[in-house]
Write an enzyme that holds these catalytic residues in place. Structure first.
Site, PDB file in Angstrom:
ATOM      1  N   SER A 138     -12.102 -74.737 -25.803  1.00 31.23           N
ATOM      2  CA  SER A 138     -12.975 -73.695 -26.345  1.00 31.23           C
ATOM      3  C   SER A 138     -12.183 -72.644 -27.106  1.00 31.23           C
ATOM      4  O   SER A 138     -12.757 -71.869 -27.859  1.00 31.23           O
ATOM      5  CB  SER A 138     -13.690 -72.973 -25.211  1.00 31.23           C
ATOM      6  OG  SER A 138     -14.325 -73.866 -24.365  1.00 31.23           O
ATOM      7  N   HIS A 159     -14.857 -79.745 -30.658  1.00 29.17           N
ATOM      8  CA  HIS A 159     -15.441 -78.794 -29.704  1.00 29.17           C
ATOM      9  C   HIS A 159     -16.964 -78.919 -29.683  1.00 29.17           C
ATOM     10  O   HIS A 159     -17.636 -78.512 -30.630  1.00 29.17           O
ATOM     11  CB  HIS A 159     -14.999 -77.367 -30.097  1.00 29.17           C
ATOM     12  CG  HIS A 159     -15.468 -76.317 -29.156  1.00 29.17           C
ATOM     13  ND1 HIS A 159     -15.751 -75.038 -29.546  1.00 29.17           N
ATOM     14  CD2 HIS A 159     -15.718 -76.367 -27.824  1.00 29.17           C
ATOM     15  CE1 HIS A 159     -16.149 -74.342 -28.497  1.00 29.17           C
ATOM     16  NE2 HIS A 159     -16.139 -75.125 -27.450  1.00 29.17           N
ATOM     17  N   GLU A 171     -17.662 -78.221 -33.489  1.00 30.33           N
ATOM     18  CA  GLU A 171     -16.638 -77.517 -34.273  1.00 30.33           C
ATOM     19  C   GLU A 171     -15.442 -78.452 -34.371  1.00 30.33           C
ATOM     20  O   GLU A 171     -14.966 -78.937 -33.337  1.00 30.33           O
ATOM     21  CB  GLU A 171     -16.176 -76.269 -33.505  1.00 30.33           C
ATOM     22  CG  GLU A 171     -16.709 -74.970 -33.994  1.00 30.33           C
ATOM     23  CD  GLU A 171     -16.064 -73.787 -33.279  1.00 30.33           C
ATOM     24  OE1 GLU A 171     -15.720 -72.831 -33.965  1.00 30.33           O
ATOM     25  OE2 GLU A 171     -15.908 -73.806 -32.050  1.00 30.33           O
ATOM     26  N   ASN A 209     -16.493 -69.213 -30.429  1.00 30.58           N
ATOM     27  CA  ASN A 209     -16.200 -68.272 -29.346  1.00 30.58           C
ATOM     28  C   ASN A 209     -15.628 -66.945 -29.826  1.00 30.58           C
ATOM     29  O   ASN A 209     -15.673 -65.955 -29.107  1.00 30.58           O
ATOM     30  CB  ASN A 209     -15.296 -68.934 -28.313  1.00 30.58           C
ATOM     31  CG  ASN A 209     -16.116 -69.860 -27.443  1.00 30.58           C
ATOM     32  OD1 ASN A 209     -17.224 -69.513 -27.030  1.00 30.58           O
ATOM     33  ND2 ASN A 209     -15.610 -71.055 -27.196  1.00 30.58           N
TER      34      ASN A 209
HETATM   35  N1  CAA Z   1     -29.829 -83.343 -21.369  1.00 31.46           N
HETATM   36  C1  CAA Z   1     -31.015 -83.613 -21.951  1.00 31.46           C
HETATM   37  N2  CAA Z   1     -31.955 -82.683 -22.186  1.00 31.46           N
HETATM   38  C2  CAA Z   1     -31.698 -81.430 -21.785  1.00 31.46           C
HETATM   39  C3  CAA Z   1     -30.492 -81.070 -21.154  1.00 31.46           C
HETATM   40  C4  CAA Z   1     -29.537 -82.103 -20.949  1.00 31.46           C
HETATM   41  N3  CAA Z   1     -28.326 -81.866 -20.388  1.00 31.46           N
HETATM   42  N4  CAA Z   1     -30.532 -79.746 -20.876  1.00 31.46           N
HETATM   43  C5  CAA Z   1     -31.699 -79.283 -21.352  1.00 31.46           C
HETATM   44  N5  CAA Z   1     -32.415 -80.295 -21.885  1.00 31.46           N
HETATM   45  C6  CAA Z   1     -33.683 -80.233 -22.574  1.00 31.46           C
HETATM   46  C7  CAA Z   1     -34.880 -79.951 -21.704  1.00 31.46           C
HETATM   47  O1  CAA Z   1     -35.401 -81.117 -21.116  1.00 31.46           O
HETATM   48  C8  CAA Z   1     -35.860 -79.339 -22.701  1.00 31.46           C
HETATM   49  O2  CAA Z   1     -36.482 -80.253 -23.565  1.00 31.46           O
HETATM   50  P1  CAA Z   1     -37.888 -79.904 -24.321  1.00 31.46           P
HETATM   51  O3  CAA Z   1     -37.738 -78.578 -24.991  1.00 31.46           O
HETATM   52  O4  CAA Z   1     -38.029 -81.038 -25.283  1.00 31.46           O
HETATM   53  O5  CAA Z   1     -38.882 -79.903 -23.220  1.00 31.46           O
HETATM   54  C9  CAA Z   1     -34.984 -78.576 -23.590  1.00 31.46           C
HETATM   55  O6  CAA Z   1     -33.666 -79.129 -23.472  1.00 31.46           O
HETATM   56  C10 CAA Z   1     -35.031 -77.177 -23.186  1.00 31.46           C
HETATM   57  O7  CAA Z   1     -34.702 -77.111 -21.806  1.00 31.46           O
HETATM   58  P2  CAA Z   1     -35.458 -76.184 -20.732  1.00 31.46           P
HETATM   59  O8  CAA Z   1     -36.927 -76.167 -21.001  1.00 31.46           O
HETATM   60  O9  CAA Z   1     -34.977 -76.567 -19.382  1.00 31.46           O
HETATM   61  O10 CAA Z   1     -34.880 -74.766 -20.942  1.00 31.46           O
HETATM   62  P3  CAA Z   1     -34.610 -74.005 -22.262  1.00 31.46           P
HETATM   63  O11 CAA Z   1     -35.757 -74.092 -23.177  1.00 31.46           O
HETATM   64  O12 CAA Z   1     -34.089 -72.686 -21.853  1.00 31.46           O
HETATM   65  O13 CAA Z   1     -33.397 -74.803 -22.924  1.00 31.46           O
HETATM   66  C11 CAA Z   1     -31.110 -74.900 -23.269  1.00 31.46           C
HETATM   67  C12 CAA Z   1     -32.225 -74.998 -22.260  1.00 31.46           C
HETATM   68  C13 CAA Z   1     -31.108 -76.157 -24.138  1.00 31.46           C
HETATM   69  C14 CAA Z   1     -29.849 -74.826 -22.459  1.00 31.46           C
HETATM   70  C15 CAA Z   1     -31.379 -73.653 -24.156  1.00 31.46           C
HETATM   71  O14 CAA Z   1     -31.653 -72.543 -23.344  1.00 31.46           O
HETATM   72  C16 CAA Z   1     -30.204 -73.314 -25.024  1.00 31.46           C
HETATM   73  O15 CAA Z   1     -29.984 -73.910 -26.042  1.00 31.46           O
HETATM   74  N6  CAA Z   1     -29.438 -72.289 -24.602  1.00 31.46           N
HETATM   75  C17 CAA Z   1     -28.276 -71.829 -25.312  1.00 31.46           C
HETATM   76  C18 CAA Z   1     -27.121 -72.704 -24.995  1.00 31.46           C
HETATM   77  C19 CAA Z   1     -25.900 -72.319 -25.729  1.00 31.46           C
HETATM   78  O16 CAA Z   1     -25.803 -71.308 -26.392  1.00 31.46           O
HETATM   79  N7  CAA Z   1     -24.887 -73.166 -25.587  1.00 31.46           N
HETATM   80  C20 CAA Z   1     -23.614 -72.941 -26.197  1.00 31.46           C
HETATM   81  C21 CAA Z   1     -22.732 -72.352 -25.194  1.00 31.46           C
HETATM   82  S1  CAA Z   1     -21.127 -72.116 -25.834  1.00 31.46           S
HETATM   83  C22 CAA Z   1     -20.373 -73.558 -25.572  1.00 31.46           C
HETATM   84  O17 CAA Z   1     -20.876 -74.484 -25.037  1.00 31.46           O
HETATM   85  C23 CAA Z   1     -19.012 -73.673 -26.043  1.00 31.46           C
HETATM   86  C24 CAA Z   1     -17.970 -72.914 -25.381  1.00 31.46           C
HETATM   87  O18 CAA Z   1     -16.868 -73.088 -25.783  1.00 31.46           O
HETATM   88  C25 CAA Z   1     -18.171 -71.977 -24.289  1.00 31.46           C
END
Ligand code: CAA
Length: 301
Positions: A138, A159, A171, A209
Protein backbone atom coordinates in the site's frame (compact mmCIF):
# COMPACT_ATOMS: atom_id res chain seq x y z
CA UNK A 1 28.79 -24.18 -8.43
CA UNK A 2 25.23 -25.43 -8.72
CA UNK A 3 24.24 -28.71 -10.29
CA UNK A 4 21.66 -28.79 -13.08
CA UNK A 5 19.06 -30.10 -10.62
CA UNK A 6 19.58 -27.09 -8.34
CA UNK A 7 19.43 -24.50 -11.09
CA UNK A 8 16.01 -22.80 -11.31
CA UNK A 9 14.20 -23.38 -14.61
CA UNK A 10 14.95 -20.56 -17.05
CA UNK A 11 11.66 -19.50 -18.53
CA UNK A 12 11.33 -16.56 -20.85
CA UNK A 13 9.88 -13.34 -19.51
CA UNK A 14 6.16 -13.00 -20.33
CA UNK A 15 5.58 -10.36 -22.98
CA UNK A 16 1.78 -10.29 -23.11
CA UNK A 17 -1.06 -10.94 -20.61
CA UNK A 18 -1.81 -14.20 -22.44
CA UNK A 19 1.64 -15.47 -21.42
CA UNK A 20 0.63 -15.17 -17.78
CA UNK A 21 -1.27 -18.40 -17.18
CA UNK A 22 0.03 -19.42 -13.77
CA UNK A 23 0.20 -17.04 -10.83
CA UNK A 24 1.51 -17.35 -7.29
CA UNK A 25 -0.15 -15.19 -4.62
CA UNK A 26 1.75 -14.95 -1.33
CA UNK A 27 -0.42 -14.12 1.67
CA UNK A 28 -3.92 -15.48 2.28
CA UNK A 29 -5.44 -12.48 4.09
CA UNK A 30 -8.30 -10.41 2.70
CA UNK A 31 -6.16 -8.84 -0.05
CA UNK A 32 -4.35 -12.04 -1.08
CA UNK A 33 -7.55 -14.05 -1.23
CA UNK A 34 -9.29 -11.35 -3.26
CA UNK A 35 -6.36 -11.23 -5.68
CA UNK A 36 -6.35 -15.04 -6.02
CA UNK A 37 -10.09 -14.92 -6.72
CA UNK A 38 -9.92 -12.34 -9.52
CA UNK A 39 -7.06 -14.18 -11.26
CA UNK A 40 -8.96 -17.48 -11.00
CA UNK A 41 -12.12 -15.83 -12.37
CA UNK A 42 -10.02 -14.65 -15.32
CA UNK A 43 -9.03 -18.24 -16.12
CA UNK A 44 -5.54 -18.28 -14.58
CA UNK A 45 -4.14 -21.13 -12.49
CA UNK A 46 -3.44 -19.77 -9.01
CA UNK A 47 -1.31 -21.01 -6.14
CA UNK A 48 -2.35 -19.21 -2.95
CA UNK A 49 0.38 -19.53 -0.34
CA UNK A 50 0.28 -18.76 3.36
CA UNK A 51 2.29 -20.25 6.22
CA UNK A 52 -0.91 -20.61 8.26
CA UNK A 53 -3.26 -23.43 7.30
CA UNK A 54 -6.02 -21.74 9.34
CA UNK A 55 -5.57 -18.59 7.24
CA UNK A 56 -5.76 -20.66 4.06
CA UNK A 57 -8.99 -22.27 5.26
CA UNK A 58 -10.47 -18.82 5.99
CA UNK A 59 -9.33 -17.66 2.54
CA UNK A 60 -10.99 -20.64 0.88
CA UNK A 61 -14.28 -19.97 2.65
CA UNK A 62 -14.13 -16.21 1.97
CA UNK A 63 -13.45 -16.78 -1.74
CA UNK A 64 -16.34 -19.25 -2.02
CA UNK A 65 -18.69 -16.80 -0.29
CA UNK A 66 -17.62 -13.83 -2.41
CA UNK A 67 -17.86 -15.79 -5.68
CA UNK A 68 -21.30 -17.15 -4.75
CA UNK A 69 -22.49 -13.57 -4.04
CA UNK A 70 -21.20 -12.31 -7.40
CA UNK A 71 -22.69 -15.32 -9.20
CA UNK A 72 -26.08 -14.75 -7.53
CA UNK A 73 -26.06 -11.20 -8.91
CA UNK A 74 -25.16 -12.35 -12.40
CA UNK A 75 -21.72 -10.74 -12.24
CA UNK A 76 -19.99 -14.13 -12.54
CA UNK A 77 -20.94 -16.75 -15.12
CA UNK A 78 -21.38 -20.44 -14.22
CA UNK A 79 -18.00 -21.11 -15.86
CA UNK A 80 -16.28 -18.38 -13.86
CA UNK A 81 -17.80 -19.70 -10.64
CA UNK A 82 -16.42 -23.14 -11.47
CA UNK A 83 -13.04 -21.57 -12.29
CA UNK A 84 -12.82 -19.95 -8.87
CA UNK A 85 -13.14 -23.36 -7.23
CA UNK A 86 -11.15 -25.32 -9.80
CA UNK A 87 -8.28 -22.91 -10.51
CA UNK A 88 -6.96 -22.23 -7.01
CA UNK A 89 -4.57 -24.52 -5.12
CA UNK A 90 -3.77 -23.68 -1.52
CA UNK A 91 -0.22 -24.24 -0.23
CA UNK A 92 1.24 -23.75 3.23
CA UNK A 93 4.78 -24.84 2.32
CA UNK A 94 6.28 -22.97 -0.64
CA UNK A 95 9.46 -25.04 -0.46
CA UNK A 96 7.44 -28.14 -1.34
CA UNK A 97 5.41 -26.49 -4.14
CA UNK A 98 6.21 -26.87 -7.83
CA UNK A 99 6.87 -23.29 -8.97
CA UNK A 100 8.49 -24.05 -12.32
CA UNK A 101 5.46 -22.89 -14.35
CA UNK A 102 4.82 -19.63 -12.48
CA UNK A 103 5.10 -16.48 -14.65
CA UNK A 104 3.96 -13.93 -12.06
CA UNK A 105 4.09 -13.81 -8.26
CA UNK A 106 2.13 -11.24 -6.28
CA UNK A 107 3.06 -10.64 -2.69
CA UNK A 108 0.19 -9.60 -0.39
CA UNK A 109 1.68 -10.11 3.05
CA UNK A 110 1.55 -7.72 6.02
CA UNK A 111 2.60 -4.12 5.45
CA UNK A 112 6.02 -4.60 7.05
CA UNK A 113 9.24 -3.89 5.17
CA UNK A 114 11.43 -6.68 6.60
CA UNK A 115 8.69 -9.26 6.01
CA UNK A 116 8.34 -8.17 2.40
CA UNK A 117 12.10 -8.12 1.79
CA UNK A 118 12.43 -11.67 3.16
CA UNK A 119 9.58 -12.85 0.91
CA UNK A 120 11.12 -11.21 -2.18
CA UNK A 121 14.55 -12.73 -1.52
CA UNK A 122 12.87 -16.10 -1.18
CA UNK A 123 10.73 -15.68 -4.32
CA UNK A 124 13.77 -14.49 -6.28
CA UNK A 125 15.61 -17.67 -5.33
CA UNK A 126 12.71 -20.06 -5.90
CA UNK A 127 10.97 -18.75 -9.02
CA UNK A 128 12.07 -19.24 -12.63
CA UNK A 129 14.41 -16.51 -13.89
CA UNK A 130 11.77 -15.16 -16.26
CA UNK A 131 9.01 -14.75 -13.66
CA UNK A 132 7.75 -11.25 -12.85
CA UNK A 133 7.50 -10.25 -9.20
CA UNK A 134 4.76 -7.89 -8.05
CA UNK A 135 3.84 -6.48 -4.67
CA UNK A 136 0.43 -5.37 -3.45
CA UNK A 137 2.10 -3.02 -0.97
CA UNK A 138 0.00 0.00 0.00
CA UNK A 139 2.92 2.34 0.56
CA UNK A 140 6.35 0.70 0.75
CA UNK A 141 8.84 1.66 -1.97
CA UNK A 142 8.84 -0.67 -4.99
CA UNK A 143 12.44 0.39 -5.66
CA UNK A 144 13.55 -0.77 -2.19
CA UNK A 145 11.72 -4.10 -2.52
CA UNK A 146 13.12 -4.63 -6.04
CA UNK A 147 16.67 -4.00 -4.81
CA UNK A 148 16.38 -7.08 -2.57
CA UNK A 149 16.21 -9.21 -5.73
CA UNK A 150 18.50 -9.98 -8.67
CA UNK A 151 15.71 -8.98 -11.09
CA UNK A 152 14.78 -5.35 -10.18
CA UNK A 153 13.78 -4.67 -13.81
CA UNK A 154 11.05 -7.29 -13.44
CA UNK A 155 9.62 -6.06 -10.13
CA UNK A 156 6.48 -3.90 -10.14
CA UNK A 157 3.72 -2.67 -7.83
CA UNK A 158 0.23 -4.06 -8.41
CA UNK A 159 -1.97 -2.45 -5.79
CA UNK A 160 -5.55 -3.72 -5.53
CA UNK A 161 -8.31 -2.12 -3.47
CA UNK A 162 -10.35 -3.80 -0.75
CA UNK A 163 -12.74 -5.57 -1.39
CA UNK A 164 -10.74 -6.75 -4.41
CA UNK A 165 -13.57 -8.64 -6.17
CA UNK A 166 -15.74 -5.48 -6.11
CA UNK A 167 -13.51 -2.44 -6.59
CA UNK A 168 -12.27 -1.67 -10.07
CA UNK A 169 -8.98 0.10 -9.44
CA UNK A 170 -5.49 -1.34 -9.71
CA UNK A 171 -2.66 1.10 -9.09
CA UNK A 172 0.35 0.00 -11.12
CA UNK A 173 3.62 1.34 -9.76
CA UNK A 174 6.95 1.26 -11.53
CA UNK A 175 10.09 1.27 -9.40
CA UNK A 176 13.21 3.11 -10.49
CA UNK A 177 14.50 0.06 -12.39
CA UNK A 178 11.19 -1.43 -13.64
CA UNK A 179 11.18 -1.95 -17.39
CA UNK A 180 8.43 0.06 -19.12
CA UNK A 181 7.39 -3.16 -20.91
CA UNK A 182 6.77 -4.84 -17.54
CA UNK A 183 4.64 -1.92 -16.32
CA UNK A 184 2.71 -2.01 -19.59
CA UNK A 185 2.13 -5.76 -19.36
CA UNK A 186 0.77 -5.46 -15.81
CA UNK A 187 -1.53 -2.61 -16.90
CA UNK A 188 -2.88 -4.79 -19.74
CA UNK A 189 -3.21 -7.79 -17.45
CA UNK A 190 -5.26 -5.68 -15.00
CA UNK A 191 -7.71 -4.93 -17.81
CA UNK A 192 -8.05 -8.69 -18.45
CA UNK A 193 -8.99 -9.07 -14.77
CA UNK A 194 -11.86 -6.61 -15.35
CA UNK A 195 -10.02 -3.80 -13.56
CA UNK A 196 -9.04 -0.27 -14.53
CA UNK A 197 -5.31 0.35 -14.04
CA UNK A 198 -3.86 3.74 -13.14
CA UNK A 199 -0.12 4.26 -13.24
CA UNK A 200 1.72 5.87 -10.33
CA UNK A 201 5.34 6.78 -9.77
CA UNK A 202 7.09 5.13 -6.84
CA UNK A 203 6.58 7.76 -4.14
CA UNK A 204 5.34 7.03 -0.58
CA UNK A 205 1.64 6.12 -0.58
CA UNK A 206 1.58 6.27 -4.40
CA UNK A 207 -1.64 8.09 -5.44
CA UNK A 208 -4.37 6.26 -3.50
CA UNK A 209 -2.95 6.33 -0.01
CA UNK A 210 -1.23 9.70 -0.38
CA UNK A 211 -4.74 11.14 -0.68
CA UNK A 212 -6.87 8.66 1.30
CA UNK A 213 -4.75 8.30 4.44
CA UNK A 214 -4.62 11.98 5.49
CA UNK A 215 -8.45 11.97 5.42
CA UNK A 216 -8.71 8.77 7.45
CA UNK A 217 -6.07 10.06 9.91
CA UNK A 218 -7.94 13.35 10.31
CA UNK A 219 -11.10 11.41 11.20
CA UNK A 220 -9.17 9.88 14.13
CA UNK A 221 -7.99 13.35 15.24
CA UNK A 222 -11.60 14.62 15.06
CA UNK A 223 -12.79 11.60 17.08
CA UNK A 224 -9.92 11.95 19.58
CA UNK A 225 -10.70 15.65 20.11
CA UNK A 226 -14.34 14.77 20.81
CA UNK A 227 -15.63 16.95 17.99
CA UNK A 228 -18.09 14.25 16.92
CA UNK A 229 -18.96 10.63 17.63
CA UNK A 230 -17.63 7.84 15.39
CA UNK A 231 -21.11 7.40 13.93
CA UNK A 232 -21.46 11.16 13.44
CA UNK A 233 -18.10 11.47 11.64
CA UNK A 234 -18.96 8.58 9.33
CA UNK A 235 -22.45 9.95 8.63
CA UNK A 236 -20.97 13.34 7.67
CA UNK A 237 -18.74 11.77 5.04
CA UNK A 238 -21.42 9.35 3.77
CA UNK A 239 -24.35 11.73 3.58
CA UNK A 240 -22.46 14.96 3.00
CA UNK A 241 -19.79 13.76 0.59
CA UNK A 242 -21.47 10.64 -0.84
CA UNK A 243 -18.66 8.32 0.25
CA UNK A 244 -19.85 4.68 0.25
CA UNK A 245 -18.65 4.31 3.84
CA UNK A 246 -17.30 6.69 6.46
CA UNK A 247 -13.53 7.00 7.07
CA UNK A 248 -13.62 5.23 10.46
CA UNK A 249 -15.63 2.28 9.12
CA UNK A 250 -13.23 2.21 6.18
CA UNK A 251 -10.20 2.14 8.51
CA UNK A 252 -11.80 -0.85 10.26
CA UNK A 253 -12.16 -2.53 6.85
CA UNK A 254 -8.56 -1.79 5.81
CA UNK A 255 -7.28 -2.78 9.28
CA UNK A 256 -6.16 -0.22 11.86
CA UNK A 257 -2.69 -1.83 12.03
CA UNK A 258 -2.34 -1.49 8.24
CA UNK A 259 -3.68 2.08 8.34
CA UNK A 260 -1.08 2.99 10.99
CA UNK A 261 1.71 1.24 9.06
CA UNK A 262 0.87 3.25 5.90
CA UNK A 263 0.75 6.53 7.81
CA UNK A 264 4.13 5.75 9.37
CA UNK A 265 5.65 5.26 5.91
CA UNK A 266 4.15 8.56 4.69
CA UNK A 267 5.35 10.38 7.83
CA UNK A 268 8.86 8.94 7.79
CA UNK A 269 9.56 8.90 4.05
CA UNK A 270 8.04 12.28 3.19
CA UNK A 271 9.32 13.81 6.44
CA UNK A 272 6.29 16.08 6.68
CA UNK A 273 4.53 16.44 10.07
CA UNK A 274 1.15 16.63 8.34
CA UNK A 275 1.21 12.82 8.09
CA UNK A 276 1.81 12.24 11.84
CA UNK A 277 -0.50 9.38 12.90
CA UNK A 278 -3.30 10.36 15.29
CA UNK A 279 -2.57 9.25 18.89
CA UNK A 280 -6.02 7.62 19.10
CA UNK A 281 -5.23 5.41 16.09
CA UNK A 282 -2.01 4.29 17.84
CA UNK A 283 -4.02 3.51 20.97
CA UNK A 284 -6.51 1.32 19.13
CA UNK A 285 -3.64 -0.63 17.57
CA UNK A 286 -1.84 -0.94 20.93
CA UNK A 287 -5.07 -2.34 22.38
CA UNK A 288 -5.21 -5.00 19.66
CA UNK A 289 -8.28 -3.42 18.07
CA UNK A 290 -7.26 -4.02 14.45
CA UNK A 291 -10.72 -3.55 12.91
CA UNK A 292 -13.09 -6.06 11.35
CA UNK A 293 -10.49 -8.81 11.12
CA UNK A 294 -9.96 -8.88 14.92
CA UNK A 295 -13.64 -8.43 15.79
CA UNK A 296 -13.19 -4.86 17.08
CA UNK A 297 -11.74 -1.58 15.91
CA UNK A 298 -13.47 1.77 16.13
CA UNK A 299 -16.65 -0.34 16.03
CA UNK A 300 -17.46 -3.80 17.41
CA UNK A 301 -18.14 -6.64 14.92
N1 CAA B 1 -17.14 -10.04 -2.71
C1 CAA B 1 -18.24 -9.91 -3.47
N2 CAA B 1 -19.17 -8.95 -3.28
C2 CAA B 1 -18.98 -8.11 -2.25
C3 CAA B 1 -17.86 -8.19 -1.40
C4 CAA B 1 -16.92 -9.22 -1.67
N3 CAA B 1 -15.78 -9.37 -0.95
N4 CAA B 1 -17.96 -7.22 -0.47
C5 CAA B 1 -19.07 -6.52 -0.75
N5 CAA B 1 -19.70 -7.06 -1.81
C6 CAA B 1 -20.88 -6.59 -2.50
C7 CAA B 1 -22.18 -6.75 -1.75
O1 CAA B 1 -22.74 -8.03 -1.92
C8 CAA B 1 -23.05 -5.66 -2.37
O2 CAA B 1 -23.55 -5.96 -3.64
P1 CAA B 1 -24.86 -5.20 -4.25
O3 CAA B 1 -24.66 -3.73 -4.10
O4 CAA B 1 -24.87 -5.65 -5.67
O5 CAA B 1 -25.98 -5.73 -3.43
C9 CAA B 1 -22.09 -4.59 -2.62
O6 CAA B 1 -20.78 -5.18 -2.67
C10 CAA B 1 -22.21 -3.61 -1.54
O7 CAA B 1 -22.04 -4.30 -0.31
P2 CAA B 1 -22.93 -4.04 1.00
O8 CAA B 1 -24.36 -3.82 0.63
O9 CAA B 1 -22.60 -5.10 1.99
O10 CAA B 1 -22.36 -2.75 1.64
P3 CAA B 1 -21.95 -1.43 0.96
O11 CAA B 1 -22.98 -0.97 0.02
O12 CAA B 1 -21.51 -0.55 2.05
O13 CAA B 1 -20.66 -1.81 0.11
C11 CAA B 1 -18.34 -1.81 0.01
C12 CAA B 1 -19.57 -2.38 0.69
C13 CAA B 1 -18.22 -2.42 -1.39
C14 CAA B 1 -17.19 -2.24 0.87
C15 CAA B 1 -18.53 -0.28 -0.11
O14 CAA B 1 -18.92 0.25 1.13
C16 CAA B 1 -17.27 0.41 -0.53
O15 CAA B 1 -16.92 0.43 -1.68
N6 CAA B 1 -16.58 1.03 0.45
C17 CAA B 1 -15.35 1.74 0.22
C18 CAA B 1 -14.22 0.78 0.14
C19 CAA B 1 -12.93 1.43 -0.14
O16 CAA B 1 -12.78 2.64 -0.15
N7 CAA B 1 -11.93 0.59 -0.36
C20 CAA B 1 -10.60 1.05 -0.62
C21 CAA B 1 -9.85 0.98 0.63
S1 CAA B 1 -8.18 1.44 0.39
C22 CAA B 1 -7.44 0.05 -0.07
O17 CAA B 1 -7.98 -1.00 -0.16
C23 CAA B 1 -6.03 0.14 -0.38
C24 CAA B 1 -5.09 0.38 0.69
O18 CAA B 1 -3.94 0.40 0.38
C25 CAA B 1 -5.43 0.61 2.08
Amino acid sequence: MTTAAETPAIASVPTSPADVTSVLVVGGGQMGSGIAQVFAQAGRRVLLADVSTEQLERAKQGIAKSAAKLHEKGRLSDAQLADVTGNIDYVSDLAAADLTGVQLAIEAATEHLETKLAIFRDLDAKLPDGALLATNTSSISITVIAAATKRPKHVVGMHFMNPVPVLKLVEVISGLETLPAVTELVMELSVELGKTPVHSKDMPGFIANRILMPMVNEAFFVLGEGIGTAEGIDEVMKLGMAHPMGPLALADLIGLDTTLAILEVLHRDLGDPKYRPAPLLRQYVAAGRFGRKSGAGVYEY
